[in-house]
Design a protein around this motif. Structure first.
Motif, PDB file in Angstrom:
ATOM      1  N   ASP A   1       0.842  -1.196   0.000  1.00 44.29           N
ATOM      2  CA  ASP A   1       0.000   0.000   0.000  1.00 44.29           C
ATOM      3  C   ASP A   1       0.884   1.256   0.000  1.00 44.29           C
ATOM      4  N   THR A   2       1.944   1.211   0.812  1.00 42.28           N
ATOM      5  CA  THR A   2       2.856   2.355   0.886  1.00 42.28           C
ATOM      6  C   THR A   2       3.481   2.626  -0.493  1.00 42.28           C
ATOM      7  N   ILE A   3       3.891   1.560  -1.152  1.00 40.73           N
ATOM      8  CA  ILE A   3       4.529   1.727  -2.475  1.00 40.73           C
ATOM      9  C   ILE A   3       3.519   2.274  -3.491  1.00 40.73           C
ATOM     10  N   PHE A   4       2.308   1.716  -3.447  1.00 39.47           N
ATOM     11  CA  PHE A   4       1.314   2.158  -4.436  1.00 39.47           C
ATOM     12  C   PHE A   4       0.811   3.574  -4.172  1.00 39.47           C
ATOM     13  N   LYS A   5       0.940   4.030  -2.921  1.00 38.55           N
ATOM     14  CA  LYS A   5       0.581   5.434  -2.640  1.00 38.55           C
ATOM     15  C   LYS A   5       1.560   6.348  -3.378  1.00 38.55           C
ATOM     16  N   VAL A   6       2.810   5.950  -3.430  1.00 39.79           N
ATOM     17  CA  VAL A   6       3.792   6.775  -4.158  1.00 39.79           C
ATOM     18  C   VAL A   6       3.463   6.751  -5.661  1.00 39.79           C
ATOM     19  N   ILE A   7       3.081   5.571  -6.142  1.00 41.44           N
ATOM     20  CA  ILE A   7       2.722   5.460  -7.568  1.00 41.44           C
ATOM     21  C   ILE A   7       1.507   6.348  -7.873  1.00 41.44           C
ATOM     22  N   GLN A   8       0.530   6.300  -6.961  1.00 41.04           N
ATOM     23  CA  GLN A   8      -0.663   7.140  -7.176  1.00 41.04           C
ATOM     24  C   GLN A   8      -0.303   8.620  -7.085  1.00 41.04           C
ATOM     25  N   ARG A   9       0.600   8.915  -6.151  1.00 40.57           N
ATOM     26  CA  ARG A   9       1.025  10.320  -6.009  1.00 40.57           C
ATOM     27  C   ARG A   9       1.697  10.789  -7.303  1.00 40.57           C
ATOM     28  N   ALA A  10       2.478   9.912  -7.919  1.00 39.42           N
ATOM     29  CA  ALA A  10       3.166  10.276  -9.163  1.00 39.42           C
ATOM     30  C   ALA A  10       2.144  10.523 -10.278  1.00 39.42           C
ATOM     31  N   ASN A  11       1.095   9.709 -10.309  1.00 35.30           N
ATOM     32  CA  ASN A  11       0.049   9.933 -11.328  1.00 35.30           C
ATOM     33  C   ASN A  11      -0.631  11.278 -11.119  1.00 35.30           C
ATOM     34  N   LYS A  12      -0.867  11.586  -9.827  1.00 36.61           N
ATOM     35  CA  LYS A  12      -1.515  12.864  -9.518  1.00 36.61           C
ATOM     36  C   LYS A  12      -0.584  14.024  -9.907  1.00 36.61           C
ATOM     37  N   TYR A  13       0.691  13.804  -9.700  1.00 34.72           N
ATOM     38  CA  TYR A  13       1.709  14.818 -10.007  1.00 34.72           C
ATOM     39  C   TYR A  13       1.659  15.178 -11.506  1.00 34.72           C
TER      40      TYR A  13
END
Ligand code: MSP
Length: 656
Positions: free
Chosen positions: A411-423
């Protein structure tokens, strides 16, 4: 500096023949942990294997008409293929039929005997053959096996016993004092209250009623029974009791014994007691995970509701299965598998979040910078947020992995992935690309995205074994660049600019869920149908196999004679019964009632010669005393035929 060691084990698997995704669960979590520790610089030894002795396996093999070892070899090969398919990075695969294991078990047994911790006595209990378990009378449910509900047999036999009761206090103290030993913590009370405090009984550790096992060294009538043979694999695999104990000295005690909750009892009570008796150090942690259910039901071969990992991997990829297992089963609890959640998770997390991020970013690098990752220029607050999350990722994930909480780690890793998409949405690269000033900013934005992708791919490597390598290739990262290890996760800002990206193929094609669900349902239906057929077949074979062999003197107890049917009529209000008068060479014909009315009319019967069991105790059927039994043959479809001599003989002729 010498590397720290990490010894992790799965239980050894029964070679039961059909592997489902539940079976893969223990090996996949252990694999993720082993890979994580290796990447952290530990010297890891990951052990798995097979538990090959016992009556059950002997029966299955003989039902298939093959020598036991040959049967098991085939099943073990399939299991190894499965572990290869799932990229299970075990360091050793032990088989309890390996010669070194058998020899070491004999030594261990001898040692415990010499010490007085094993003694001879007699065992009386209710034995369930399919489960290979003894039960006391009070444990039976309606007189049947409490685990599988099948018939049990009262068995008494001479056995060797291990003095488990002697270790009662030390085991209780171990569980009460060492809070790290048995995890998750809820299991501690369960063991204390249900098993330890009520009093530990000595344990039956040998059997004489079957011979597929390791012979007791000083009494060859006995084979070592289950737990001493199975549990000791964790030390014999390292050479304990053999000629070379190098690995044992290096890796023992185990850092983690991982297993499903149903066998925690054996690992947290019996196993430490055996080790105490051998004066060996105890494992540091015994971890009991929950089960993977299918549609909230326990997966079982006989129900047919099993999901075939070979099919899943072939259709949707190994990483999709590993991801599901590691992501969906919460810490120590049961997890549920449904085809729908599996497909949805693959679409949402792997195809959308991760796959799209990689394809969007590599496409933009190709479009705006000729495929070369640009050097960043400066950084603003939006960047800082992404950077901070990416840098915090490694310590957070490590803390979760230390507690074996893979779902939270992912979950922690995918939060970063989602954050990158939002970025991407916040920075709108397509607008930046329109002006010279924007293009300068775009350099930082695309660099940051590539770096975030690199960092998440690095840390995803223990979980997903195929996708990270594909991503590195897309980013132009080679193994020898020092950009794929955990040491490259401390700081955001690796030197990846200047690398040439290659957009290549999509990592995960999106799936049409409705269409795929249909396919999966059809596959499942076929499995269920197959399981039903196999169950029928197995029951038939088991019935045949479980019948004991008899001597000629037993056969001689049955009197069989040729009889001639003189009269026959239907039995009133009994659709299935015919009542015949049969001449068996005595002064009067016998009255015999048979359940054959569905197959023969009274007219068919009259004049026929049949075979009659003439010394069967008379029995009353629908008020009529039946004085014998007519022999018939029945096939698996329930079709029935009378047995008759192939030429006419005198009534009363002896059959035998
Ligand atoms: N042979 C014993 C273990 C002896 S260890 C000294 C045994 N074998 S097993 O084949 O039945 O189980 C092997 C592992 O697979 C266990 O950890 C078990 O819990 C796990 N699983 C089998 N089905 C499972 C699920 N449906 N879900 C999760 N894991 C389960 O027990």
């Amino acid at each position: 500096m010498e590397k720290k060691k990490f010894y992790i084990t799965t239980p050894i698997y029964y070679p039961s023949g059909k592997w489902h995704i539940g079976t893969c669960y223990t090996t996949i979590i252990c694999d993720a942990l082993a890979r994580y520790k290796r990447m952290q610089g530990y010297d890891v030894f990951y052990l798995t294997g097979t538990d090959e002795h016992g009556q059950k396996i002997q029966k299955v093999a003989s039902a298939c008409g093959v020598p036991v070892k040959q049967y098991i070899d085939g099943v073990v090969n399939e299991l190894k293929k499965l572990w290869d398919l799932l990229d299970i990075s075990y360091d050793k695969f032990i088989r309890t039929t390996d010669e070194y294991h058998e020899r070491a078990v004999q030594k261990i047994f001898q040692k415990l005997y010499d010490k007085g911790d094993i003694y001879k006595s007699a065992y009386e209990g209710w034995y369930c053959t399919p489960c290979e378990a003894f039960w006391t009378k009070t444990q039976l449910v309606d007189g049947k096996c409490p685990d599988c509900g099948r018939e049990v047999e009262l068995t008494k036999e001479e056995s060797y016993f291990f003095k488990l009761s002697k270790y009662q206090d030390r085991i209780q103290k171990l569980i009460e004092d060492d809070k790290e030993f048995l995890q998750p913590i809820t299991r501690q009370n369960e063991m204390l209250n249900n098993f330890i405090k009520p009093g530990l009984q000595d344990l039956c550790v040998s059997r004489t009623s079957f011979d597929w096992g390791i012979k007791v060294p000083f009494d060859s009538k006995h084979v070592v029974y289950v737990w001493i043979d199975a549990l000791t694999n964790y030390i014999t695999a390292l050479g304990y009791g053999g000629d070379d104990e190098e690995l044992f000295k290096k890796y023992w005690p185990a850092d983690v014994h991982m297993m499903g909750k149903e066998i925690i009892r054996f690992h947290s009570i019996i196993w430490p007691a055996i080790l105490m008796a051998l004066d060996l150090p105890l494992p540091k942690k015994v971890y009991g995970h929950g089960w993977l259910m299918f549609n909230n039901d326990k997966m079982s071969k006989s129900k047919g509701n099993i999901v075939d990992p070979f099919i899943l991997c072939e259709r949707y990829g190994v990483d999709a299965l590993r991801y599901y297992m590691l992501r969906e089963v919460p810490f120590g609890q049961d997890g549920n598998f449904t085809n729908e959640i599996f497909l949805k998770l693959r679409n949402s997390d792997l195809a959308n979040d991760l796959g799209n991020l990689v394809s969007r970013v590599t496409a933009m690098v190709a479009q705006y910078f000729d495929g070369v990752i640009p050097e960043p220029i400066d950084c603003n607050d939006v960047d800082k947020d992404l950077i901070a999350m990416a840098e915090k990722m490694y310590p957070t994930v490590t803390a979760y992995m230390d507690e074996m909480r893979a779902p939270e780690a992912l979950d922690t890793i995918f939060k970063v992935i989602q954050r990158a998409n939002k970025y991407i949405d916040e920075c709108t690269p397509w607008i930046l690309a329109k002006s010279e000033e924007g293009r300068q900013r775009l350099k930082t934005v695309l660099y940051n995205l590539c770096e975030a992708i690199r960092m998440t791919s690095v840390i995803l490597q223990p979980f997903l074994t195929q996708t990270p390598a594909k991503i590195f290739e897309k980013l132009g990262i080679k193994a020898d660049m020092g950009l794929t290890g955990f040491d490259s996760l401390q700081k955001f800002g690796a030197k990846i600019y200047g690398l040439k990206v290659d957009k290549g193929e999509q990592l995960f094609q999106r799936i049409d869920i409705a269409k795929e669900l249909k396919v999966m349902d059809e596959i499942l239906e076929q499995e269920i149908k197959k399981a039903k057929e196999q169950k029928k077949e197995k029951e038939k074979v088991e019935n045949v196999v479980t019948l004991q062999q008899i001597g000629i003197e037993d056969f001689a107890k049955i009197e069989l004679k040729v009889g001639t049917v003189l009269e026959c009529k239907k039995v009133e209000k009994a659709d299935k019964l015919l009542c015949s008068q049969i001449d068996v060479g005595e002064s009067n014909p016998r009255t015999i009632v048979s359940g054959i009315a569905k197959y023969y009319t009274p007219e068919d019967m009259v004049g026929k010669q049949v075979i009659v069991v003439t010394n069967l105790k008379p029995a009353k059927l629908r008020g009529i005393e039946s004085q014998g039994m007519v022999l018939c043959a029945e096939d698996e479809n329930g079709d029935l035929a009378l047995i008759a001599p192939i030429k006419s003989v005198k009534s009363g002729s002896i059959v035998g």
